[in-house]
Scaffold this active site. Structure first.
Site, PDB file in Angstrom:
ATOM      1  N   GLU A 136      22.593 -82.285  33.789  1.00  0.00           N
ATOM      2  CA  GLU A 136      22.866 -81.297  32.745  1.00  0.00           C
ATOM      3  C   GLU A 136      23.815 -80.199  33.198  1.00  0.00           C
ATOM      4  O   GLU A 136      24.322 -79.433  32.368  1.00  0.00           O
ATOM      5  CB  GLU A 136      21.546 -80.696  32.228  1.00  0.00           C
ATOM      6  CG  GLU A 136      20.909 -79.651  33.115  1.00  0.00           C
ATOM      7  CD  GLU A 136      20.207 -80.209  34.344  1.00  0.00           C
ATOM      8  OE1 GLU A 136      19.629 -79.414  35.098  1.00  0.00           O
ATOM      9  OE2 GLU A 136      20.235 -81.444  34.574  1.00  0.00           O
ATOM     10  N   HIS A 182      21.915 -82.514  39.267  1.00  0.00           N
ATOM     11  CA  HIS A 182      21.589 -82.054  37.917  1.00  0.00           C
ATOM     12  C   HIS A 182      22.616 -82.594  36.923  1.00  0.00           C
ATOM     13  O   HIS A 182      23.720 -82.063  36.809  1.00  0.00           O
ATOM     14  CB  HIS A 182      21.560 -80.521  37.874  1.00  0.00           C
ATOM     15  CG  HIS A 182      20.341 -79.928  38.488  1.00  0.00           C
ATOM     16  ND1 HIS A 182      19.161 -79.769  37.800  1.00  0.00           N
ATOM     17  CD2 HIS A 182      20.103 -79.471  39.747  1.00  0.00           C
ATOM     18  CE1 HIS A 182      18.248 -79.235  38.588  1.00  0.00           C
ATOM     19  NE2 HIS A 182      18.799 -79.049  39.781  1.00  0.00           N
ATOM     20  N   CYS A 211      16.861 -84.558  39.214  1.00  0.00           N
ATOM     21  CA  CYS A 211      16.525 -83.732  40.372  1.00  0.00           C
ATOM     22  C   CYS A 211      15.092 -84.034  40.823  1.00  0.00           C
ATOM     23  O   CYS A 211      14.819 -85.139  41.258  1.00  0.00           O
ATOM     24  CB  CYS A 211      16.770 -82.255  40.079  1.00  0.00           C
ATOM     25  SG  CYS A 211      16.805 -81.239  41.600  1.00  0.00           S
TER      26      CYS A 211
END
Length: 220
Positions: free
Chosen positions: A196, A194, A91
């Protein structure tokens, strides 16, 4: 005994550090890779790491200033990557790879990829772009291996890379036009989405990053 892979998640008082560390640990576990993950702002740890991850959320200027405020951390990051250590920015961590950001004034970036981080132009669409969006892979690369057809990433951003170079682009997403989603220059790479939070796709990219053996280093 196989040596454990050391993964440094850079701590510059930014966001998503713990989530990124958990994703790296989970990707290593699923891949059968022995790995130790630490969240750190210690330059000596960064210099010794086998992989470096820079998460980020919020404003470009705040993240850049936060990184610079940690004694020796930015310099260690630059030295390690010049020496060939693979790097993944997430990001705003990916945005910091650019030459500059235009959020809250003009702020220099790391300069690893050409272009600037500027407000997105998405007429008729809500900003920030928030949610799942399809990734359009532009060329084959070890980081995107095995993503299958129509992979999706989870995006949260209203600024994006502009005036970049096609040769550093691995994937785009469509949001009022093509938006850079994955970039790479030698041994440094980044995702606008993102990783994650991107479930199976994110874990696959993270696993690919842990296995990645770049043949080149980033060049100006």
């Amino acid at each position: 005994m196989t040596q454990s892979l050391s993964i440094a998640v850079l701590d510059y008082e930014g966001g998503n550090l713990a989530s990124a560390a958990r994703a790296a640990a989970r990707a290593a576990e699923l891949s059968g890779v022995s790995a130790s993950v630490c969240i750190t702002n210690a330059p000596e740890t960064v210099l010794k790491a086998d992989r470096i991850i820079l998460p980020g959320q919020g404003a470009f200027a705040d993240c850049a200033q936060g990184l610079a405020a940690q004694p020796g951390l930015r310099e260690a990051l630059l030295t390690a990557t010049r020496n060939g250590t693979p790097f993944l920015g997430i990001c705003v961590g990916m945005q910091l790879m650019a030459e500059r950001g235009l959020e809250h004034g003009e702020t220099p970036g790391l300069g690893w990829i050409k272009g600037e981080i500027a407000p997105m132009a998405a007429p008729g669409l809500r900003l920030p772009q928030m949610g799942w969006n399809e990734l359009n892979l532009t060329r084959a690369h070890p980081l995107t291996d095995g993503l299958g057809t129509a992979p999706h990433g989870y995006f949260v951003h209203s600024y994006a890379l502009q005036h970049g170079q096609p040769e550093t682009l691995l994937a785009t997403t469509d949001y009022g036009g093509a938006v850079p989603a994955i970039v790479c220059n030698g041994n440094v790479a980044g995702t606008q989405f993102h990783v994650e939070k991107s479930q199976t796709v994110g874990l696959r990219i993270m696993a690919n990053f842990l296995a990645w053996q770049p043949q080149e280093r980033w060049v100006d």
